[in-house]
Design a protein around this motif. Structure first.
Motif, PDB file in Angstrom:
ATOM      1  N   SER A 177      83.171 -95.223 -47.594  1.00  0.00           N
ATOM      2  CA  SER A 177      82.355 -95.795 -48.662  1.00  0.00           C
ATOM      3  C   SER A 177      80.978 -96.204 -48.143  1.00  0.00           C
ATOM      4  O   SER A 177      79.966 -96.064 -48.846  1.00  0.00           O
ATOM      5  CB  SER A 177      83.063 -96.993 -49.285  1.00  0.00           C
ATOM      6  N   ASN A 178      80.924 -96.724 -46.928  1.00  0.00           N
ATOM      7  CA  ASN A 178      79.625 -97.066 -46.341  1.00  0.00           C
ATOM      8  C   ASN A 178      78.769 -95.821 -46.144  1.00  0.00           C
ATOM      9  O   ASN A 178      77.562 -95.840 -46.418  1.00  0.00           O
ATOM     10  CB  ASN A 178      79.812 -97.789 -45.008  1.00  0.00           C
ATOM     11  N   ILE A 179      79.374 -94.752 -45.702  1.00  0.00           N
ATOM     12  CA  ILE A 179      78.649 -93.492 -45.532  1.00  0.00           C
ATOM     13  C   ILE A 179      78.099 -93.017 -46.875  1.00  0.00           C
ATOM     14  O   ILE A 179      76.927 -92.632 -46.996  1.00  0.00           O
ATOM     15  CB  ILE A 179      79.557 -92.425 -44.896  1.00  0.00           C
TER      16      ILE A 179
ATOM     17  N   LEU B 201      71.723 -94.621 -51.191  1.00  0.00           N
ATOM     18  CA  LEU B 201      70.542 -95.481 -51.132  1.00  0.00           C
ATOM     19  C   LEU B 201      69.358 -94.783 -50.482  1.00  0.00           C
ATOM     20  O   LEU B 201      68.211 -94.973 -50.900  1.00  0.00           O
ATOM     21  CB  LEU B 201      70.876 -96.764 -50.375  1.00  0.00           C
ATOM     22  N   SER B 202      69.628 -93.961 -49.475  1.00  0.00           N
ATOM     23  CA  SER B 202      68.519 -93.276 -48.816  1.00  0.00           C
ATOM     24  C   SER B 202      67.976 -92.127 -49.656  1.00  0.00           C
ATOM     25  O   SER B 202      66.859 -91.665 -49.426  1.00  0.00           O
ATOM     26  CB  SER B 202      68.937 -92.773 -47.428  1.00  0.00           C
ATOM     27  N   ASP B 203      68.761 -91.654 -50.635  1.00  0.00           N
ATOM     28  CA  ASP B 203      68.236 -90.701 -51.614  1.00  0.00           C
ATOM     29  C   ASP B 203      67.355 -91.401 -52.644  1.00  0.00           C
ATOM     30  O   ASP B 203      66.389 -90.832 -53.152  1.00  0.00           O
ATOM     31  CB  ASP B 203      69.381 -89.988 -52.352  1.00  0.00           C
ATOM     32  N   LYS B 204      67.689 -92.647 -52.935  1.00  0.00           N
ATOM     33  CA  LYS B 204      67.020 -93.382 -54.013  1.00  0.00           C
ATOM     34  C   LYS B 204      65.758 -94.105 -53.554  1.00  0.00           C
ATOM     35  O   LYS B 204      64.801 -94.261 -54.316  1.00  0.00           O
ATOM     36  CB  LYS B 204      68.008 -94.384 -54.602  1.00  0.00           C
TER      37      LYS B 204
ATOM     38  N   PRO C 225      78.653-105.063 -37.980  1.00  0.00           N
ATOM     39  CA  PRO C 225      80.041-104.724 -38.341  1.00  0.00           C
ATOM     40  C   PRO C 225      80.821-104.069 -37.193  1.00  0.00           C
ATOM     41  O   PRO C 225      81.789-103.344 -37.426  1.00  0.00           O
ATOM     42  CB  PRO C 225      79.846-103.719 -39.469  1.00  0.00           C
ATOM     43  N   GLY C 226      80.395-104.309 -35.961  1.00  0.00           N
ATOM     44  CA  GLY C 226      81.027-103.707 -34.802  1.00  0.00           C
ATOM     45  C   GLY C 226      80.307-102.430 -34.384  1.00  0.00           C
ATOM     46  O   GLY C 226      79.878-101.633 -35.210  1.00  0.00           O
ATOM     47  N   LYS C 227      80.172-102.227 -33.086  1.00  0.00           N
ATOM     48  CA  LYS C 227      79.437-101.066 -32.573  1.00  0.00           C
ATOM     49  C   LYS C 227      80.126 -99.760 -32.917  1.00  0.00           C
ATOM     50  O   LYS C 227      79.472 -98.762 -33.235  1.00  0.00           O
ATOM     51  CB  LYS C 227      79.246-101.196 -31.063  1.00  0.00           C
ATOM     52  N   GLY C 228      81.465 -99.745 -32.840  1.00  0.00           N
ATOM     53  CA  GLY C 228      82.194 -98.519 -33.156  1.00  0.00           C
ATOM     54  C   GLY C 228      81.981 -98.072 -34.589  1.00  0.00           C
ATOM     55  O   GLY C 228      81.791 -96.883 -34.866  1.00  0.00           O
ATOM     56  N   PHE C 229      82.012 -99.028 -35.501  1.00  0.00           N
ATOM     57  CA  PHE C 229      81.792 -98.731 -36.920  1.00  0.00           C
ATOM     58  C   PHE C 229      80.390 -98.172 -37.129  1.00  0.00           C
ATOM     59  O   PHE C 229      80.191 -97.167 -37.829  1.00  0.00           O
ATOM     60  CB  PHE C 229      82.003-100.001 -37.737  1.00  0.00           C
ATOM     61  N   MET C 230      79.390 -98.807 -36.507  1.00  0.00           N
ATOM     62  CA  MET C 230      78.012 -98.334 -36.651  1.00  0.00           C
ATOM     63  C   MET C 230      77.837 -96.934 -36.084  1.00  0.00           C
ATOM     64  O   MET C 230      77.141 -96.094 -36.670  1.00  0.00           O
ATOM     65  CB  MET C 230      77.045 -99.288 -35.951  1.00  0.00           C
ATOM     66  N   GLU C 231      78.462 -96.658 -34.966  1.00  0.00           N
ATOM     67  CA  GLU C 231      78.346 -95.330 -34.365  1.00  0.00           C
ATOM     68  C   GLU C 231      78.877 -94.250 -35.301  1.00  0.00           C
ATOM     69  O   GLU C 231      78.284 -93.169 -35.429  1.00  0.00           O
ATOM     70  CB  GLU C 231      79.098 -95.287 -33.029  1.00  0.00           C
TER      71      GLU C 231
ATOM     72  N   THR D 104      75.629 -89.856 -40.904  1.00  0.00           N
ATOM     73  CA  THR D 104      74.376 -89.829 -41.674  1.00  0.00           C
ATOM     74  C   THR D 104      73.198 -89.367 -40.815  1.00  0.00           C
ATOM     75  O   THR D 104      72.037 -89.616 -41.145  1.00  0.00           O
ATOM     76  CB  THR D 104      74.072 -91.224 -42.262  1.00  0.00           C
ATOM     77  N   LYS D 105      73.497 -88.660 -39.765  1.00  0.00           N
ATOM     78  CA  LYS D 105      72.470 -88.209 -38.823  1.00  0.00           C
ATOM     79  C   LYS D 105      71.400 -87.364 -39.498  1.00  0.00           C
ATOM     80  O   LYS D 105      70.216 -87.413 -39.151  1.00  0.00           O
ATOM     81  CB  LYS D 105      73.127 -87.419 -37.689  1.00  0.00           C
ATOM     82  N   ALA D 106      71.796 -86.583 -40.488  1.00  0.00           N
ATOM     83  CA  ALA D 106      70.847 -85.695 -41.179  1.00  0.00           C
ATOM     84  C   ALA D 106      69.767 -86.470 -41.916  1.00  0.00           C
ATOM     85  O   ALA D 106      68.737 -85.889 -42.300  1.00  0.00           O
ATOM     86  CB  ALA D 106      71.598 -84.784 -42.142  1.00  0.00           C
ATOM     87  N   ARG D 107      69.974 -87.757 -42.144  1.00  0.00           N
ATOM     88  CA  ARG D 107      68.970 -88.568 -42.836  1.00  0.00           C
ATOM     89  C   ARG D 107      67.753 -88.833 -41.958  1.00  0.00           C
ATOM     90  O   ARG D 107      66.709 -89.242 -42.454  1.00  0.00           O
ATOM     91  CB  ARG D 107      69.594 -89.894 -43.279  1.00  0.00           C
ATOM     92  N   GLU D 108      67.923 -88.682 -40.661  1.00  0.00           N
ATOM     93  CA  GLU D 108      66.813 -88.836 -39.706  1.00  0.00           C
ATOM     94  C   GLU D 108      66.136 -90.209 -39.834  1.00  0.00           C
ATOM     95  O   GLU D 108      64.910 -90.312 -39.946  1.00  0.00           O
ATOM     96  CB  GLU D 108      65.801 -87.711 -39.856  1.00  0.00           C
ATOM     97  N   PHE D 109      66.943 -91.258 -39.839  1.00  0.00           N
ATOM     98  CA  PHE D 109      66.387 -92.606 -39.815  1.00  0.00           C
ATOM     99  C   PHE D 109      65.597 -92.813 -38.518  1.00  0.00           C
ATOM    100  O   PHE D 109      65.868 -92.194 -37.498  1.00  0.00           O
ATOM    101  CB  PHE D 109      67.497 -93.650 -39.921  1.00  0.00           C
ATOM    102  N   LYS D 110      64.649 -93.713 -38.582  1.00  0.00           N
ATOM    103  CA  LYS D 110      63.844 -94.006 -37.398  1.00  0.00           C
ATOM    104  C   LYS D 110      64.704 -94.676 -36.325  1.00  0.00           C
ATOM    105  O   LYS D 110      65.622 -95.443 -36.636  1.00  0.00           O
ATOM    106  CB  LYS D 110      62.672 -94.909 -37.769  1.00  0.00           C
TER     107      LYS D 110
END
Length: 220
Positions: free
Chosen positions: A151-153, A159-162, A197-203, A209-215
């Motif tokens: 759900s987070n993904i 949100l990054s589309d919007k 929310p924990g490093k593992g969760f963030m990873e 969501t790598k394709a979003r190319e966040f900074k």
């Protein structure tokens, strides 16, 4: 030649239509009365020096959290009052209660608690530009679930589309932005130590969501 932006928009429509059964946002608004509005405007003024008529934000960042509280009902009840009922560690900075724009229950159900561009108090120094996603649970005995991860993904993609989202961070990473152009907290002594929310969760969310190319995150 087909415009790439038009093609991407068509693909997104097909994607969301195809997964409509899986991705659903339920609106469950927190109390946002005159007191909460006034406290939010005061927070923007006192903490960031922003004088506004409406408590709105321009989202540039998504911040992932966990509540530690074991159920959605208890988590919602904690966020719902306009003023902060406890938390002496942060109450001196403002009486505004903590909250977030979204909360994800343990079964992956996504609730929208506030309009996406209304300021919520969830991350020091960055509330003026950050959309928060809280996840119910997060203790050693109640780790975040696979359903919450998915759900987070989905929410990050939505949100990054919007909005023009530059950064995706875990709450524990917020102090990396001290000195950054987005950082606006005026009190150098107002900080809290976070692990959510924990490093593992963030990873896992970042990988999906790598394709979003966040900074990339700023270096300390």
């Amino acid at each position: 030649m087909i415009n790439p932006r038009f093609l991407r928009a068509i693909c997104l429509v097909l994607l969301f239509n195809g997964c409509a059964e899986k991705f659903k946002i339920i609106d469950k608004p927190l109390l946002f009365d005159a007191e909460r509005k006034q406290l939010t405007l005061q927070y923007l003024s006192d903490r960031y020096g922003l004088e506004q008529n409406d408590p709105t934000i321009n989202p540039k960042m998504i911040v992932l959290h966990w509540t530690v509280i074991p159920t959605f009902e208890e988590s919602f009840a904690t966020f719902n009052p306009s003023s902060l009922p406890s938390r002496p560690d942060i109450k001196s900075a403002s009486a505004l209660n903590v909250s977030s724009q979204f909360m994800v229950d343990r079964d992956g159900t996504i609730y929208r608690l506030l309009p996406e561009t209304t300021m919520a108090r969830h991350v020091i120094g960055l509330n003026h530009c950050a959309i928060g996603i809280e996840n119910v649970g997060g203790t050693d005995d109640l780790p975040l679930t696979e359903a919450q991860l998915q759900s987070n993904i989905s929410l990050v993609n939505y949100l990054s589309d919007k909005y023009h989202i530059d950064y995706l961070i875990g709450h524990y990473e917020y102090t990396l932005f001290e000195g950054h152009e987005l950082w606006m907290e005026k009190d150098d002594g107002y900080r809290t130590k976070k692990t959510d929310p924990g490093k593992g969760f963030m990873e896992k969310v970042r990988a999906a969501t790598k394709a979003r190319e966040f900074k990339p995150l700023p270096d300390l």
